[in-house]
Design a protein around this motif. Sequence first.
Motif, PDB file in Angstrom:
ATOM      1  N   TYR A   1      -6.845  -8.324  -4.337  1.00 30.93           N
ATOM      2  CA  TYR A   1      -5.875  -7.484  -3.638  1.00 30.93           C
ATOM      3  C   TYR A   1      -5.436  -6.293  -4.496  1.00 30.93           C
ATOM      4  N   TYR A   2      -5.382  -6.455  -5.820  1.00 31.65           N
ATOM      5  CA  TYR A   2      -5.117  -5.294  -6.677  1.00 31.65           C
ATOM      6  C   TYR A   2      -6.218  -4.257  -6.509  1.00 31.65           C
ATOM      7  N   SER A   3      -7.457  -4.708  -6.520  1.00 30.38           N
ATOM      8  CA  SER A   3      -8.587  -3.787  -6.396  1.00 30.38           C
ATOM      9  C   SER A   3      -8.475  -2.973  -5.116  1.00 30.38           C
ATOM     10  N   SER A   4      -8.158  -3.631  -4.021  1.00 30.71           N
ATOM     11  CA  SER A   4      -8.004  -2.926  -2.750  1.00 30.71           C
ATOM     12  C   SER A   4      -6.790  -1.996  -2.777  1.00 30.71           C
ATOM     13  N   GLY A   5      -5.658  -2.510  -3.274  1.00 28.80           N
ATOM     14  CA  GLY A   5      -4.443  -1.701  -3.315  1.00 28.80           C
ATOM     15  C   GLY A   5      -4.598  -0.449  -4.150  1.00 28.80           C
ATOM     16  N   PHE A   6      -5.260  -0.559  -5.297  1.00 32.13           N
ATOM     17  CA  PHE A   6      -5.468   0.609  -6.156  1.00 32.13           C
ATOM     18  C   PHE A   6      -6.364   1.651  -5.483  1.00 32.13           C
ATOM     19  N   LYS A   7      -7.376   1.192  -4.758  1.00 26.40           N
ATOM     20  CA  LYS A   7      -8.255   2.143  -4.046  1.00 26.40           C
ATOM     21  C   LYS A   7      -7.452   2.972  -3.049  1.00 26.40           C
ATOM     22  N   GLY A   8      -6.523   2.327  -2.365  1.00 26.50           N
ATOM     23  CA  GLY A   8      -5.749   3.018  -1.341  1.00 26.50           C
ATOM     24  C   GLY A   8      -4.789   4.052  -1.871  1.00 26.50           C
ATOM     25  N   LEU A   9      -4.511   4.039  -3.168  1.00 23.38           N
ATOM     26  CA  LEU A   9      -3.604   5.032  -3.745  1.00 23.38           C
ATOM     27  C   LEU A   9      -4.162   6.446  -3.640  1.00 23.38           C
ATOM     28  N   ALA A  10      -5.452   6.560  -3.374  1.00 26.20           N
ATOM     29  CA  ALA A  10      -6.056   7.885  -3.206  1.00 26.20           C
ATOM     30  C   ALA A  10      -5.479   8.628  -2.006  1.00 26.20           C
ATOM     31  N   TYR A  11      -4.825   7.916  -1.108  1.00 24.14           N
ATOM     32  CA  TYR A  11      -4.204   8.545   0.057  1.00 24.14           C
ATOM     33  C   TYR A  11      -2.855   9.180  -0.288  1.00 24.14           C
ATOM     34  N   LEU A  12      -2.369   8.958  -1.511  1.00 25.37           N
ATOM     35  CA  LEU A  12      -1.069   9.485  -1.918  1.00 25.37           C
ATOM     36  C   LEU A  12      -1.222  10.818  -2.627  1.00 25.37           C
ATOM     37  N   PRO A  13      -0.161  11.626  -2.646  1.00 25.88           N
ATOM     38  CA  PRO A  13      -0.152  12.788  -3.540  1.00 25.88           C
ATOM     39  C   PRO A  13      -0.368  12.333  -4.981  1.00 25.88           C
ATOM     40  N   VAL A  14      -0.910  13.202  -5.809  1.00 25.99           N
ATOM     41  CA  VAL A  14      -1.306  12.818  -7.172  1.00 25.99           C
ATOM     42  C   VAL A  14      -0.148  12.190  -7.947  1.00 25.99           C
ATOM     43  N   ARG A  15       1.006  12.825  -7.882  1.00 27.39           N
ATOM     44  CA  ARG A  15       2.138  12.317  -8.667  1.00 27.39           C
ATOM     45  C   ARG A  15       2.528  10.908  -8.242  1.00 27.39           C
ATOM     46  N   HIS A  16       2.566  10.662  -6.943  1.00 28.16           N
ATOM     47  CA  HIS A  16       2.938   9.347  -6.443  1.00 28.16           C
ATOM     48  C   HIS A  16       1.833   8.335  -6.715  1.00 28.16           C
ATOM     49  N   HIS A  17       0.589   8.778  -6.633  1.00 32.92           N
ATOM     50  CA  HIS A  17      -0.543   7.926  -6.984  1.00 32.92           C
ATOM     51  C   HIS A  17      -0.362   7.405  -8.408  1.00 32.92           C
ATOM     52  N   LEU A  18      -0.052   8.304  -9.330  1.00 29.03           N
ATOM     53  CA  LEU A  18       0.103   7.919 -10.729  1.00 29.03           C
ATOM     54  C   LEU A  18       1.258   6.937 -10.905  1.00 29.03           C
ATOM     55  N   ALA A  19       2.381   7.192 -10.256  1.00 25.02           N
ATOM     56  CA  ALA A  19       3.566   6.344 -10.419  1.00 25.02           C
ATOM     57  C   ALA A  19       3.297   4.915  -9.958  1.00 25.02           C
TER      58      ALA A  19
END
Length: 314
Positions: free
Chosen positions: A223-241
């Motif tokens: 589930y971490y692997s999937s959740g991390f992939k989905g962060l690409a849908y966020l703005p860069v700053r929020h992705h990083l946070a």
Amino acid sequence: MDGKTVSEQYAIFADKLLFRYGKSFHWARYFLGREAGLEATRLYAFCRYLDDIADNNENDNITKLKSIEDVFRNNPNEAENSPEVYDFLQLAEELDLPVFAVKDLLSGLISDQNNVLILDKNQLVQYAYKVAGTVGLMMTPILKTSSRRALPFAIDLGIAMQLTNIARDVLEDAQLDRRYIPGSWCDNVSAKQIVTFSKAGTPEERWLVTKAIERVLSLAEIYYSSGFKGLAYLPVRHHLAILIAGIIYRLIGRRLLNGGTKWWEGRQVVSKTGKALHSLYSPMLLLNRLKPLPSHQSQLHSCLKDYLNFDEHN
């Protein structure tokens, strides 16, 4: 209070809560920026409020949780009796948060008020969705997601973090007569037996619990692997946070494994130095944004069809 509005005073209170109880998220919040950081803190304060009710050693926990549930289902005007609920409803209106997720969250917390014996993997994932995947859902408007396709990934990251919590807190939960590790993974040992094993268990008895914890952490990695992939849908700053928060949280489980999964010795934590070092590692993972936006693996939610009332493919 010093000329501050009620909302400003509540924001200060929420930040203190986050600092005290959610140190990984408090650290990551600084990468969100002021506006999103404040909104995330307000959401955390509401969820913390519900958790505190659920975990109190009082006899009316279920009554309190059900009265809040009634506010969301039938009587929103009653929210004025609780500043925490009232502030959340204001936040939900401002950002169009998925309020149905709160109902699922409350359902999970209410189920905790009885003796807990999770039976199998499906029940484990369903519980993790209720108490944490729902929070991931509610975070998505705060994080300015670019597509509804991000929603199932947000659920997955919440599930992963809750699985880490479960693996870390097996003994503490057992002392509260709660066993979240699936019975099918540990020969159905009871919560009381887990407590006994922690004090005077044989290596074989402790191994029953250890192997179940390791399976929980293995499931969390999926589930971490999937959740991390989905962060690409966020703005860069929020992705990083959120990536920083997730990596730090995942580190708890990995350190538990690296230390031999000695669950009877108490919970694993990540130091401030560990948080800082792994925060430095996180920006390298932003290179994943160069890949095509991911599609969600629907089988990860095969046991959640009775809960999710949005179309993941829109």
